[in-house]
Design a protein around this motif. Sequence first.
Motif, PDB file in Angstrom:
ATOM      1  N   MET A  52      42.910  78.049  48.196  1.00 25.16           N
ATOM      2  CA  MET A  52      43.088  76.818  48.950  1.00 25.16           C
ATOM      3  C   MET A  52      44.538  76.679  49.422  1.00 25.16           C
ATOM      4  N   ILE A  53      45.465  77.256  48.648  1.00 24.26           N
ATOM      5  CA  ILE A  53      46.858  77.267  49.088  1.00 24.26           C
ATOM      6  C   ILE A  53      47.016  78.261  50.234  1.00 24.26           C
ATOM      7  N   SER A  54      46.426  79.446  50.053  1.00 25.70           N
ATOM      8  CA  SER A  54      46.527  80.482  51.072  1.00 25.70           C
ATOM      9  C   SER A  54      45.887  80.057  52.387  1.00 25.70           C
ATOM     10  N   TYR A  55      44.908  79.174  52.324  1.00 21.78           N
ATOM     11  CA  TYR A  55      44.275  78.671  53.543  1.00 21.78           C
ATOM     12  C   TYR A  55      45.267  77.876  54.382  1.00 21.78           C
ATOM     13  N   HIS A  56      46.142  77.146  53.716  1.00 21.00           N
ATOM     14  CA  HIS A  56      47.091  76.271  54.416  1.00 21.00           C
ATOM     15  C   HIS A  56      48.458  76.905  54.645  1.00 21.00           C
ATOM     16  N   PHE A  57      48.815  77.884  53.811  1.00 24.34           N
ATOM     17  CA  PHE A  57      50.127  78.515  53.912  1.00 24.34           C
ATOM     18  C   PHE A  57      49.964  80.029  53.824  1.00 24.34           C
ATOM     19  N   SER A  58      50.647  80.741  54.709  1.00 22.49           N
ATOM     20  CA  SER A  58      50.499  82.197  54.774  1.00 22.49           C
ATOM     21  C   SER A  58      51.086  82.895  53.553  1.00 22.49           C
ATOM     22  N   GLY A  59      51.982  82.245  52.856  1.00 20.40           N
ATOM     23  CA  GLY A  59      52.604  82.844  51.681  1.00 20.40           C
ATOM     24  C   GLY A  59      53.700  81.935  51.161  1.00 20.40           C
ATOM     25  N   LYS A  60      54.425  82.410  50.152  1.00 21.55           N
ATOM     26  CA  LYS A  60      55.507  81.607  49.577  1.00 21.55           C
ATOM     27  C   LYS A  60      56.578  81.222  50.598  1.00 21.55           C
ATOM     28  N   PRO A  61      56.995  82.139  51.481  1.00 22.46           N
ATOM     29  CA  PRO A  61      58.032  81.748  52.451  1.00 22.46           C
ATOM     30  C   PRO A  61      57.655  80.515  53.261  1.00 22.46           C
ATOM     31  N   GLU A  66      58.287  74.620  53.945  1.00 21.27           N
ATOM     32  CA  GLU A  66      57.783  73.249  54.063  1.00 21.27           C
ATOM     33  C   GLU A  66      58.337  72.371  52.948  1.00 21.27           C
ATOM     34  N   VAL A  67      58.479  72.921  51.752  1.00 24.88           N
ATOM     35  CA  VAL A  67      59.073  72.168  50.651  1.00 24.88           C
ATOM     36  C   VAL A  67      60.503  71.769  51.017  1.00 24.88           C
ATOM     37  N   ALA A  68      61.290  72.743  51.477  1.00 26.92           N
ATOM     38  CA  ALA A  68      62.681  72.477  51.848  1.00 26.92           C
ATOM     39  C   ALA A  68      62.751  71.449  52.969  1.00 26.92           C
ATOM     40  N   THR A 127      63.393  79.150  57.663  1.00 32.30           N
ATOM     41  CA  THR A 127      64.200  78.845  58.833  1.00 32.30           C
ATOM     42  C   THR A 127      64.178  77.363  59.186  1.00 32.30           C
ATOM     43  N   ARG A 128      63.091  76.688  58.903  1.00 33.24           N
ATOM     44  CA  ARG A 128      62.999  75.288  59.303  1.00 33.24           C
ATOM     45  C   ARG A 128      63.980  74.432  58.524  1.00 33.24           C
ATOM     46  N   SER A 129      64.284  74.815  57.307  1.00 31.04           N
ATOM     47  CA  SER A 129      65.209  74.021  56.500  1.00 31.04           C
ATOM     48  C   SER A 129      66.613  74.063  57.072  1.00 31.04           C
ATOM     49  N   GLN A 130      66.940  75.110  57.806  1.00 34.80           N
ATOM     50  CA  GLN A 130      68.313  75.271  58.280  1.00 34.80           C
ATOM     51  C   GLN A 130      68.692  74.186  59.285  1.00 34.80           C
ATOM     52  N   THR A 131      67.774  73.841  60.198  1.00 38.57           N
ATOM     53  CA  THR A 131      68.065  72.805  61.180  1.00 38.57           C
ATOM     54  C   THR A 131      68.279  71.469  60.502  1.00 38.57           C
ATOM     55  N   LEU A 132      67.423  71.141  59.543  1.00 40.02           N
ATOM     56  CA  LEU A 132      67.568  69.893  58.813  1.00 40.02           C
ATOM     57  C   LEU A 132      68.832  69.887  57.982  1.00 40.02           C
ATOM     58  N   ALA A 133      69.152  71.022  57.386  1.00 39.19           N
ATOM     59  CA  ALA A 133      70.356  71.100  56.566  1.00 39.19           C
ATOM     60  C   ALA A 133      71.593  70.820  57.398  1.00 39.19           C
ATOM     61  N   ARG A 134      71.595  71.290  58.638  1.00 38.00           N
ATOM     62  CA  ARG A 134      72.744  71.049  59.502  1.00 38.00           C
ATOM     63  C   ARG A 134      72.908  69.561  59.788  1.00 38.00           C
ATOM     64  N   SER A 135      71.780  68.840  59.903  1.00 39.08           N
ATOM     65  CA  SER A 135      71.873  67.424  60.237  1.00 39.08           C
ATOM     66  C   SER A 135      72.157  66.559  59.021  1.00 39.08           C
ATOM     67  N   VAL A 136      71.711  66.994  57.837  1.00 40.13           N
ATOM     68  CA  VAL A 136      71.844  66.165  56.646  1.00 40.13           C
ATOM     69  C   VAL A 136      73.084  66.499  55.842  1.00 40.13           C
ATOM     70  N   LEU A 137      73.306  67.772  55.598  1.00 36.86           N
ATOM     71  CA  LEU A 137      74.303  68.182  54.627  1.00 36.86           C
ATOM     72  C   LEU A 137      75.545  68.802  55.234  1.00 36.86           C
ATOM     73  N   SER A 138      75.566  69.013  56.543  1.00 40.65           N
ATOM     74  CA  SER A 138      76.611  69.839  57.111  1.00 40.65           C
ATOM     75  C   SER A 138      77.969  69.162  57.120  1.00 40.65           C
ATOM     76  N   VAL A 139      78.981  69.987  56.966  1.00 42.97           N
ATOM     77  CA  VAL A 139      80.357  69.538  57.075  1.00 42.97           C
ATOM     78  C   VAL A 139      80.633  69.078  58.507  1.00 42.97           C
ATOM     79  N   GLU A 140      79.987  69.713  59.482  1.00 46.31           N
ATOM     80  CA  GLU A 140      80.220  69.364  60.883  1.00 46.31           C
ATOM     81  C   GLU A 140      79.826  67.914  61.167  1.00 46.31           C
ATOM     82  N   ARG A 141      78.702  67.477  60.616  1.00 40.95           N
ATOM     83  CA  ARG A 141      78.263  66.100  60.837  1.00 40.95           C
ATOM     84  C   ARG A 141      79.249  65.118  60.217  1.00 40.95           C
TER      85      ARG A 141
END
Length: 205
Positions: A52-61, A66-68, A127-141
């Motif tokens: 049921m997990i594999s049906y919704h997610f292709s694997g751990k990555p 999605e968790v991140a 990869t999806r976490s990286q965009t959010l990380a830039r907006s939330v945690l980044s030194v640049e922001r």
Amino acid sequence: MPKEEQANRTFTQNARRTQIIQAAIETLAEIGYQKTSFNQISKRANLRSTGMISYHFSGKPELYSEVAATVLAMAEETTGSRMEREETFRGRLRAYIEANFEFLARYPAHTQALAQILMMDCGRDITRSQTLARSVLSVERLSLLLEQGRSAGEFGAFDALTMALAIRGALDGVLRRYLKNVDLDLERCAAELTAAFDQCTRPRQ
């Protein structure tokens, strides 16, 4: 996830994905990245099988991506909502620092799960976490906030990037100790850091 992709799923499918993500967060927080498996997540989510997990997610990555993304979006909401209520740049800086501690206190499992993922250096796959990380945690922001406040005359004549690195470094230092189960008074830490950076960013009289 893209809004179009989410919209194409049924309510039941989205609910199941949310259930799996929450179970993954709780599992990662409790037993760590190395011991977390689809089997462990499936048991926590009360699923009939790992299929049921594999049906919704292709694997751990994909699942960990999605968790991140979920955790970082929650952090963004916590930080953004606190900062938006402030009318001054000094108030937004204070809200930024306090919101970090608020998130730690309100969502310890989410924080621990995200830390587990990031510590395993899964950046190539998540990869999806990286965009959010830039907006939330980044030194640049944070640096941009300081530059804007300095231009408005609310902050002193310091290098915005250096100050942003100092603030982010202090917050990350508290986070690392907190994740090692060190007994920390988060309210006191928030008050101390807020007061310290409020003082050192003030314009000279």
